[in-house]
Design a protein around this motif. Structure first.
Motif, PDB file in Angstrom:
ATOM      1  N   ALA A 106       0.814  -1.217   0.000  1.00 30.49           N
ATOM      2  CA  ALA A 106       0.000   0.000   0.000  1.00 30.49           C
ATOM      3  C   ALA A 106       0.845   1.262   0.000  1.00 30.49           C
ATOM      4  CB  ALA A 106      -0.933   0.006   1.207  1.00 30.49           C
ATOM      5  N   LEU A 107       2.126   1.173   0.328  1.00 27.77           N
ATOM      6  CA  LEU A 107       2.997   2.345   0.267  1.00 27.77           C
ATOM      7  C   LEU A 107       3.022   2.950  -1.131  1.00 27.77           C
ATOM      8  CD1 LEU A 107       5.965   1.092   2.469  1.00 27.77           C
ATOM      9  CD2 LEU A 107       4.541   3.102   2.940  1.00 27.77           C
ATOM     10  N   ARG A 166       4.701  16.788   2.034  1.00 28.24           N
ATOM     11  CA  ARG A 166       3.254  16.605   1.927  1.00 28.24           C
ATOM     12  C   ARG A 166       2.976  15.175   1.497  1.00 28.24           C
ATOM     13  NH1 ARG A 166      -1.072  20.710  -0.507  1.00 28.24           N
ATOM     14  NH2 ARG A 166      -0.805  21.389   1.649  1.00 28.24           N
ATOM     15  N   LEU A 167       2.182  14.469   2.271  1.00 34.35           N
ATOM     16  CA  LEU A 167       1.747  13.120   1.946  1.00 34.35           C
ATOM     17  C   LEU A 167       0.310  13.176   1.468  1.00 34.35           C
ATOM     18  CD1 LEU A 167       3.103  11.285   5.125  1.00 34.35           C
ATOM     19  CD2 LEU A 167       4.233  11.502   2.903  1.00 34.35           C
ATOM     20  N   SER A 168      -0.003  12.434   0.407  1.00 35.93           N
ATOM     21  CA  SER A 168      -1.384  12.419  -0.066  1.00 35.93           C
ATOM     22  C   SER A 168      -1.737  11.048  -0.606  1.00 35.93           C
ATOM     23  CB  SER A 168      -1.612  13.482  -1.138  1.00 35.93           C
ATOM     24  OG  SER A 168      -0.710  13.312  -2.220  1.00 35.93           O
ATOM     25  N   ALA A 169      -2.990  10.659  -0.367  1.00 35.12           N
ATOM     26  CA  ALA A 169      -3.489   9.359  -0.837  1.00 35.12           C
ATOM     27  C   ALA A 169      -5.007   9.390  -0.786  1.00 35.12           C
ATOM     28  CB  ALA A 169      -2.958   8.224   0.031  1.00 35.12           C
ATOM     29  N   GLU A 197       1.646   2.400  -8.801  1.00 32.36           N
ATOM     30  CA  GLU A 197       0.638   3.358  -8.365  1.00 32.36           C
ATOM     31  C   GLU A 197      -0.403   2.729  -7.450  1.00 32.36           C
ATOM     32  OE1 GLU A 197      -1.121   5.414 -11.615  1.00 32.36           O
ATOM     33  OE2 GLU A 197       0.734   6.475 -12.137  1.00 32.36           O
ATOM     34  N   THR A 198      -0.589   1.415  -7.570  1.00 31.22           N
ATOM     35  CA  THR A 198      -1.609   0.738  -6.752  1.00 31.22           C
ATOM     36  C   THR A 198      -1.014  -0.238  -5.744  1.00 31.22           C
ATOM     37  OG1 THR A 198      -1.883  -1.116  -8.282  1.00 31.22           O
ATOM     38  CG2 THR A 198      -3.188   0.878  -8.702  1.00 31.22           C
TER      39      THR A 198
END
Length: 279
Positions: free
Chosen positions: A52-53, A66-69, A218-219
């Motif tokens: 998941a990383l 900045r972390l985004s998900a 990406e996934t």
């Protein structure tokens, strides 16, 4: 030969950030793998155990990240060094700085497992093992400050994959820092020292590849057995210190600091007397 692309991974095992220009430091490209995710015991996590990383984008900004998900974002400042603790990455123990409770809670929710975020500041010290030459400063990268690959070798690999009836893979699966265009396939096996722009870089050892190359970057989803299956047929090491592993790209270390650009000229400074032994 020219630099085709430049890439950093601000948090180890999260998504790549593509650059047109990059500052080179002795630890590698600036902002590359200076942050690390660990479990609640301080042991490092990568896509090997936590795919998941790959779904998290990490974008550096001045003195922070900045972390985004999944539409959610979280900003974290580079932490002060009064929260130092020891983290474990492979066989190394590194004194790093804890990014704090809020970052840990955001990551734990996003990854659905206990996780903490650590920062490698200027006081954090880690070096390569010295097994493949002199010890060099290194970030939270697996082994060396840089990974160098070539488009020609990827094309040759993909031709072999397609001949076996499977789909080609992208360069992103190999998570390189510097991608070089204009070489012959596998020519990098003969390079000992190259000059990229004004910076000389030692190619220390070929990179043995793991299951992360089989994951969508990406996934985090598994994409089958490629490219490892084909690499196992055409790029299997016969070196006694890297027995029976698959190889793609070279672990490398810069001899100095400076600036790199996409399009920079790449020159061979020193060659190896023989190519890397393959089965």
């Amino acid at each position: 030969m020219r630099v085709a692309s430049l890439h950093i991974y601000p948090v180890k095992s999260m998504r790549a950030v593509d650059l047109d220009r990059a500052d080179m430091e002795l630890r590698g490209l600036a902002h590359d793998r200076r942050w690390l995710i660990t479990d609640d015991e301080g042991k490092f996590l990568t896509q090997r155990a936590c795919p998941a990383l790959a779904r998290i984008v990490a974008a550096p900004f001045e003195n922070g990240l900045r972390l985004s998900a999944g539409g959610a974002a979280f900003d974290v400042a580079a932490p002060a060094n009064d929260r130092r603790t020891t983290v474990t990455i492979w066989n190394d123990e590194v004194s790093a700085v804890d990014a704090g409770k809020a970052a840990a809670e955001w990551l734990s929710r996003t990854l659905d497992r206990p996780a903490r975020l650590f920062y490698m500041d200027g006081e954090a010290a880690r070096t390569t093992s010295g097994r493949w030459g002199s010890k060099r400063p290194v970030s939270f990268a697996d082994a060396y400050p840089l990974l160098v690959t070539t488009t020609a070798s990827l094309n040759a690999l993909n031709e072999a994959i397609i001949e076996n009836g499977r789909d080609a893979v992208t360069m992103g699966r190999f998570r390189p820092n510097i991608v070089i265009d204009g070489a012959d396939p596998w020519a990098e096996d003969f390079w000992k020292v190259i000059r990229v722009g004004d910076i000389e870089i030692d190619l220390a050892k070929p990179c043995d590849r793991c299951l992360v190359t089989t994951l969508d970057q990406e996934t985090g989803e598994k994409q089958g057995r490629e490219p490892l299956k084909t690499l196992g047929k055409i790029r299997r090491s016969a070196h006694p210190d890297l027995p029976d592993v698959t190889l793609f790209g070279w672990n490398a270390a810069p001899r100095g600091e400076g600036v790199l650009h996409v399009g920079d000229k790449v020159e061979i400074v020193e060659t190896r007397p023989e190519g890397w032994p393959l089965a």
